[in-house]
Design a protein around this motif. Structure first.
Motif, PDB file in Angstrom:
ATOM      1  N   ASN A  64       3.031  45.222  88.635  1.00 55.66           N
ATOM      2  CA  ASN A  64       3.516  46.686  88.862  1.00 55.66           C
ATOM      3  C   ASN A  64       2.569  47.667  89.803  1.00 55.66           C
ATOM      4  OD1 ASN A  64       5.935  47.615  86.895  1.00 55.66           O
ATOM      5  ND2 ASN A  64       4.867  46.087  85.782  1.00 55.66           N
ATOM      6  N   GLU A 164       7.800  42.845  91.828  1.00 45.59           N
ATOM      7  CA  GLU A 164       9.226  43.135  91.712  1.00 45.59           C
ATOM      8  C   GLU A 164      10.016  43.016  92.786  1.00 45.59           C
ATOM      9  OE1 GLU A 164       8.577  47.607  91.182  1.00 45.59           O
ATOM     10  OE2 GLU A 164       8.605  47.895  93.227  1.00 45.59           O
ATOM     11  N   THR A 165       9.618  42.388  94.104  1.00 47.45           N
ATOM     12  CA  THR A 165      10.302  42.354  95.134  1.00 47.45           C
ATOM     13  C   THR A 165      11.578  41.373  95.256  1.00 47.45           C
ATOM     14  OG1 THR A 165       8.652  41.057  96.473  1.00 47.45           O
ATOM     15  CG2 THR A 165       8.450  43.584  96.442  1.00 47.45           C
ATOM     16  N   LEU A 170      12.832  36.490  90.053  1.00 48.20           N
ATOM     17  CA  LEU A 170      13.096  37.207  88.751  1.00 48.20           C
ATOM     18  C   LEU A 170      13.980  36.877  87.824  1.00 48.20           C
ATOM     19  CD1 LEU A 170      11.807  40.848  90.018  1.00 48.20           C
ATOM     20  CD2 LEU A 170      10.268  39.190  88.530  1.00 48.20           C
ATOM     21  N   GLY A 214      11.970  48.245  90.290  1.00 47.43           N
ATOM     22  CA  GLY A 214      11.715  47.277  89.350  1.00 47.43           C
ATOM     23  C   GLY A 214      12.626  46.847  88.339  1.00 47.43           C
ATOM     24  N   LEU A 217      12.592  43.126  87.205  1.00 49.29           N
ATOM     25  CA  LEU A 217      11.242  42.860  86.403  1.00 49.29           C
ATOM     26  C   LEU A 217      11.209  43.556  85.164  1.00 49.29           C
ATOM     27  CD1 LEU A 217       8.448  41.685  86.432  1.00 49.29           C
ATOM     28  CD2 LEU A 217       7.651  43.909  87.610  1.00 49.29           C
ATOM     29  N   GLU A 258      12.086  56.126  91.557  1.00 46.70           N
ATOM     30  CA  GLU A 258      12.077  55.060  90.489  1.00 46.70           C
ATOM     31  C   GLU A 258      12.194  55.550  89.024  1.00 46.70           C
ATOM     32  OE1 GLU A 258      13.459  52.617  89.452  1.00 46.70           O
ATOM     33  OE2 GLU A 258      12.213  50.890  90.114  1.00 46.70           O
TER      34      GLU A 258
END
Length: 288
Positions: A64, A164-165, A170, A214, A217, A258
C-alpha cells in the motif's frame, strides 16, 4: 496460504518497480515482526510472531506504499499497524480494524506527499526519477486521454502503489485463497460487483473503476480479514456492498480519487453491529 497468494503480485511489483519493491516488503515484514516481539516482551506475553500474521500485515503495508517512498515510511507503517491497531487491542483476533488498512490511512494523512508520489511506468517498467498520476487521479482530473490501456491495467504496467497495480496477479491470489478455503468469495464478489453496478449508475467507466486503485487488493486481501469482517454470509454481503458504496461515493463525489481504504476501515468499525443484526437464531430456540 495468504503469503503464497501474495507472491504473484510481489513478483509483478519487483519486475515493474525494481528491487526497491522487494526491499520495502522485507523491511515491512522485519519491522512488523520486531515490533510484535518487543511488545510481547514488554508485557511479558508469549511471542506470537510464529503465527505469521505479522508477516502478512507487513507485506500488505508495503503493498500500500508507493515504491518511491522513503524506506523509513515503511517502518512507521509497521509500527502503527502492529502496535497501535493490533497489539494494544489484544493481538490477533482482537484488533478493531485491519492493521494494514489503518496503517495506510495513518501514513496517507501524516505523510501525504511521499504517499502520493508515484513513478511513471513506461514500456512495462518504472522510470526512475519520473513521476506521474495514477489512473484514478487522471480520471478525477478529467484527463482521460492519457489513461493506460485496459491491458496495461490488467498486467500492472501503470502507476500506483506497488502491490495494487496488477489485477491479474491479485485475482490469481484471490482465487487461490478461495480454492484453499482461506476466504469465501462473498465479500470480494459483493465488493467488486457493487463497484461495477454503482459505476454504471454514477456514469463512470466501470472497467477503470474495477481495475484502478486498490480495489482488487482490498477486496481479496484486506476486506476479508476474519476479525474485522462479519461472520455470516448475509453479513458479508452487507459488508461488501457497504464497502462498494463508500468507495464509489468517495471516488465520484469526494476530493480524493481513491476510497477503498476508507471504506474498509469504516465497515470494519460497524462490523460488530452487522453481526448483531444478522446473527442466526438457534434452531428450535425460544423467541426472547
Amino acid at each position: 496460504d495468504v503469503l503464497i497468494a501474495l507472491v504473484p503480485a510481489l513478483a509483478v511489483a519487483i519486475y515493474t518497480f525494481g528491487v526497491r519493491a522487494l526491499i520495502h516488503v522485507i523491511i515491512a515484514m522485519v519491522s512488523c515482526a520486531v515490533f510484535e516481539t518487543i511488545y510481547n516482551k514488554i508485557v511479558k506475553h508469549e511471542n506470537t510472531v510464529g503465527d505469521l500474521s505479522c508477516f502478512v500485515t507487513g507485506v500488505l503495508i508495503a503493498f500500500n506504499i508507493p515504491v518511491a517512498a522513503p524506506l523509513w515510511l515503511t517502518v512507521f507503517g509497521g509500527l502503527f499497524g502492529i502496535i497501535v491497531v493490533k497489539m494494544l487491542f489484544g493481538g490477533i483476533g482482537n484488533n478493531f480494524a485491519n492493521p494494514a488498512i489503518a496503517a495506510r490511512i495513518f501514513l496517507l494523512l501524516s505523510f501525504s506527499q511521499p504517499m502520493t508520489t508515484w513513478l511513471q511506468v513506461e514500456g512495462g517498467r518504472a522510470v526512475q526519477g519520473v513521476y506521474g498520476a495514477t489512473p484514478l487521479a487522471l480520471i478525477s482530473a478529467g484527463d482521460t486521454a492519457n489513461l493506460p490501456s485496459v491491458m496495461e491495467m490488467l498486467l500492472g504496467t501503470r502507476g500506483g502503489c506497488m502491490g495494487e497495480t496488477c489485477a491479474i496477479a491479485l485475482i490469481l491470489g484471490g482465487v487461490y485463497m478461495i480454492w484453499k478455503k482461506v476466504i469465501t468469495p462473498t465479500i470480494p464478489l459483493a465488493f467488486i460487483g457493487g463497484v461495477f453496478v454503482l459505476s454504471l449508475l454514477f456514469g463512470v467507466n466501470p472497467v477503470y473503476e474495477l481495475l484502478g486503485g486498490g480495489l482488487m487488493l482490498g477486496a481479496f486481501f484486506m476486506a476479508t480479514d476474519y476479525t474485522t469482517s462479519p461472520i455470516t454470509e448475509k453479513g458479508k454481503i452487507i459488508f461488501g456492498l457497504g464497502c462498494a458504496l463508500i468507495t464509489m461515493v468517495i471516488r465520484v463525489f469526494g476530493s480524493y480519487p481513491e476510497g477503498v481504504s476508507y471504506s474498509i476501515l469504516l465497515m470494519n468499525i460497524i462490523t460488530p453491529h452487522i453481526n448483531r443484526m444478522v446473527r442466526n437464531k438457534a434452531f428450535g430456540g425460544v423467541q426472547q
